[in-house]
Each structure stands twice: as structure tokens, then as C-alpha cells.
Design a protein around this motif. Structure first.
Motif, PDB file in Angstrom:
ATOM      1  N   LEU A 225       0.849  -1.181   0.000  1.00 18.34           N
ATOM      2  CA  LEU A 225       0.000   0.000   0.000  1.00 18.34           C
ATOM      3  C   LEU A 225       0.891   1.239   0.000  1.00 18.34           C
ATOM      4  O   LEU A 225       1.910   1.275   0.687  1.00 18.34           O
ATOM      5  CB  LEU A 225      -0.897   0.041   1.243  1.00 18.34           C
ATOM      6  CG  LEU A 225      -1.937  -1.066   1.406  1.00 18.34           C
ATOM      7  CD1 LEU A 225      -2.448  -1.079   2.833  1.00 18.34           C
ATOM      8  CD2 LEU A 225      -3.091  -0.853   0.452  1.00 18.34           C
ATOM      9  N   HIS A 226       0.494   2.252  -0.758  1.00 19.01           N
ATOM     10  CA  HIS A 226       1.202   3.531  -0.766  1.00 19.01           C
ATOM     11  C   HIS A 226       0.128   4.603  -0.646  1.00 19.01           C
ATOM     12  O   HIS A 226      -0.735   4.716  -1.508  1.00 19.01           O
ATOM     13  CB  HIS A 226       1.986   3.695  -2.070  1.00 19.01           C
ATOM     14  CG  HIS A 226       2.843   4.916  -2.116  1.00 19.01           C
ATOM     15  ND1 HIS A 226       3.681   5.184  -3.175  1.00 19.01           N
ATOM     16  CD2 HIS A 226       3.003   5.946  -1.249  1.00 19.01           C
ATOM     17  CE1 HIS A 226       4.323   6.323  -2.959  1.00 19.01           C
ATOM     18  NE2 HIS A 226       3.922   6.800  -1.800  1.00 19.01           N
ATOM     19  N   ALA A 227       0.179   5.359   0.440  1.00 14.12           N
ATOM     20  CA  ALA A 227      -0.884   6.330   0.711  1.00 14.12           C
ATOM     21  C   ALA A 227      -0.306   7.710   0.976  1.00 14.12           C
ATOM     22  O   ALA A 227       0.853   7.853   1.377  1.00 14.12           O
ATOM     23  CB  ALA A 227      -1.726   5.876   1.903  1.00 14.12           C
ATOM     24  N   HIS A 228      -1.141   8.714   0.763  1.00 18.16           N
ATOM     25  CA  HIS A 228      -0.785  10.106   1.018  1.00 18.16           C
ATOM     26  C   HIS A 228      -1.818  10.717   1.951  1.00 18.16           C
ATOM     27  O   HIS A 228      -2.908  10.171   2.122  1.00 18.16           O
ATOM     28  CB  HIS A 228      -0.689  10.871  -0.301  1.00 18.16           C
ATOM     29  CG  HIS A 228       0.309  10.282  -1.230  1.00 18.16           C
ATOM     30  ND1 HIS A 228      -0.048   9.541  -2.331  1.00 18.16           N
ATOM     31  CD2 HIS A 228       1.668  10.289  -1.202  1.00 18.16           C
ATOM     32  CE1 HIS A 228       1.049   9.135  -2.956  1.00 18.16           C
ATOM     33  NE2 HIS A 228       2.093   9.565  -2.286  1.00 18.16           N
ATOM     34  N   PRO A 229      -1.510  11.836   2.590  1.00 16.26           N
ATOM     35  CA  PRO A 229      -2.395  12.375   3.630  1.00 16.26           C
ATOM     36  C   PRO A 229      -3.804  12.685   3.133  1.00 16.26           C
ATOM     37  O   PRO A 229      -4.008  13.014   1.963  1.00 16.26           O
ATOM     38  CB  PRO A 229      -1.686  13.660   4.062  1.00 16.26           C
ATOM     39  CG  PRO A 229      -0.254  13.442   3.714  1.00 16.26           C
ATOM     40  CD  PRO A 229      -0.284  12.636   2.445  1.00 16.26           C
TER      41      PRO A 229
END
Length: 283
Positions: A234-238
Motif C-alpha cells: 500500500l502507498h498512501a498520502h495524507p
């Protein structure tokens, strides 16, 4: 900017049915607006290409050095092409870069976040130095122009003295110290398939005063998450990329139960802070 999908800005999930070096074939699943796309396959030579016909793009990985050795710089080229073998020419800028390359050790104790340079004609290059011998996983993260967020993964074996294996166990205390900063992670119960909010708060280790974050790659932070013993990624941003202050929140959805390593990256006074947390996700 990366396209928004089922949570926050982006989450790409990759799962693998096996991790054998002799049959290095990883099935990937990408979640995008509720749709699912699958397909990544590689051979063991680490100079290989996706073979799945339903993939919009294929990738050829190639290290100039053979064999790879620890503490020696290696030169990696990544060629992106379409199903007919033609180079993909254009890529979206996603958080200030055309490609993000994540490298982790097989025990998830080591983490690196690189940005290969685009040379044109679908070709990216970067230099990599592996700190010790052993197995590593590589994740190339990019968006073809007008296409969907895409991640391709691979593993490599590096010769040299191996680092002592680090058992991956859920953290009992969710406060860590890195680069003189005290980082605390908080969340409600983590359940597979349910959205969860991960909130990170930073303060100075000595003074206890809040640390005000600076934008890093176009956002107030980045989070990469990988499940133990798998290629689930998983790669997430704010949630709020432009938020100001000493905390950042990320909405994520863990695809399966298990133990996950979470790497959070922030920037303060021009220096990138990387901090790992290990969490358990229930079914």
C-alpha cells in the motif's frame, strides 16, 4: 498528481501467491475506483518483463552488474513498454516524480525510497546500493499518461554478508524516535477490508515542542505499507495534503489480516525523516 482512488489519494495492493526464487511469478492486484486489474510475471534472471496480456504496460528490469554485491553501487534500468513492445513515452507527474521506486529487505527491516530518472523513450535509470547480502523486494510505482496508477514488483538476491534477521513483531509502544524527533502513531482497531485512519504526531525529542512539517514530494507525508511474508503493498498520502502543523493523517484499507510494516516519511528543515512501525491487522 496521483489520481484519487478508493481512499485518500492512492493505494495500490499487490499480492503474491509465492516467493520462490526459481519461480519468481507475482500476481498483482491494483485497486482503482473499485475496479481491479491484475498481472505481473517475472523470471528469475532479473532481466525480465511482464507477460500478462491484460496489463496496460509491461516492465523490463535490468541490473548492469551481475551478480549484485552488497555495499557496491549497482545500476538499474527500468524499461516501460506497451503490449506490443513499444516504449511508453509519457508519464504523469505523481508527487513531483514520474516514478517512485521502493526497495525493502525480505525481513522488512530495510527500506529505501528512490526516484529513477526518466531518460525518455520509456527508460528510467537509477543507482542502487544494497547494505547487506540477502533477498530484497523492489516496487516500481508510476502512472502512464492517461492511464491508471501502476506498480510492478520484483525480487533480487544480493551477494555478501547478510544482516542479522530482525523478527517482525507488532510494536507494543507506538512512539518512536528518529532524527531527534519523537513520532507517535495512533489509530482505532485495524481490521482487514475496513478503512482505518493512521495519524502521526511529531514533536522535538528534547523540548517536547511540536515539529511543524514541510511538504515532502508535494504532500505533508508519505506512507508505504507491506504485509509480512507477502507482496501486499500500500502507498498512501495524507487525507489533507496541504495541511499544516505537526501531524498528518492517512486513510488506508488493509487488504488482509496479518502483520504489516508501516514506513512513514516526513520532512522538517529540509531533512527527510523515515520512521517504521509494525502493526497487526485482524480479520
Amino acid at each position: 498528481m496521483r489520481k484519487k482512488i478508493c481512499f485518500t489519494l492512492m493505494a495500490i495492493f499487490i499480492s503474491a501467491s509465492g516467493c520462490s526464487q526459481s519461480n519468481n511469478s507475482h500476481e498483482s492486484e491494483q485497486m482503482h475506483h473499485g475496479d481491479q486489474q491484475q498481472g505481473v510475471a517475472h523470471n528469475e534472471m532479473h532481466e525480465h518483463m511482464s507477460k500478462e496480456n491484460h496489463e496496460a504496460t509491461q516492465m523490463v528490469w535490468k541490473f548492469a552488474e551481475k551478480p549484485l554485491k552488497s555495499n557496491e553501487q549497482a545500476h538499474l534500468t527500468i524499461q516501460i513498454q506497451d503490449q506490443q513492445g513499444n516504449p511508453v513515452q509519457d508519464f504523469e507527474i505523481q508527487h513531483e516524480k514520474q516514478m517512485h521506486l521502493i526497495i525493502v529487505s525480505s525481513d522488512l527491516s530495510y527500506f529505501d525510497h528512490l526516484h529513477p530518472k526518466y531518460k525518455g523513450n520509456g527508460l528510467f535509470t537509477t543507482a542502487v546500493t544494497f547494505p547487506s547480502g540477502g533477498e530484497y523486494q523492489l516496487y516500481a510505482d508510476y502512472v502512464p499518461k492517461g492511464g491508471d496508477p501502476t506498480v510492478k514488483n520484483d525480487d533480487v538476491v544480493v551477494q555478501g554478508e547478510k544482516a542479522k534477521a530482525v523478527p517482525l513483531q507488532p510494536d507494543e509502544h507506538l512512539t518512536k524516535v528518529a532524527e531527534g524527533k519523537e513520532i507517535t502513531l495512533s489509530f482505532d482497531k485495524l481490521v482487514a477490508g475496513q478503512e482505518a485512519t493512521l495519524t502521526f504526531r511529531l514533536k522535538d525529542e528534547k523540548s517536547g515542542k511540536p515539529v511543524y512539517l514541510q511538504p515532502y514530494l508535494g504532500a505533508m507525508g508519505h506512507v508505504v505499507i507491506i504485509r509480512k511474508g507477502s507482496y501486499d503493498y500500500l502507498h498512501a498520502h495524507p487525507i489533507d495534503e496541504q495541511a499544516e502543523g505537526s501531524e498528518a493523517s492517512f486513510m488506508v484499507q488493509f487488504p488482509k489480516d496479518g502483520i504489516y510494516q508501516v514506513w512513514a516519511q516526513f520532512q522538517h528543515e529540509g531533512k527527510v525523516i523515515t520512521v517504521p512501525f509494525t502493526v497487526s491487522v485482524s480479520s
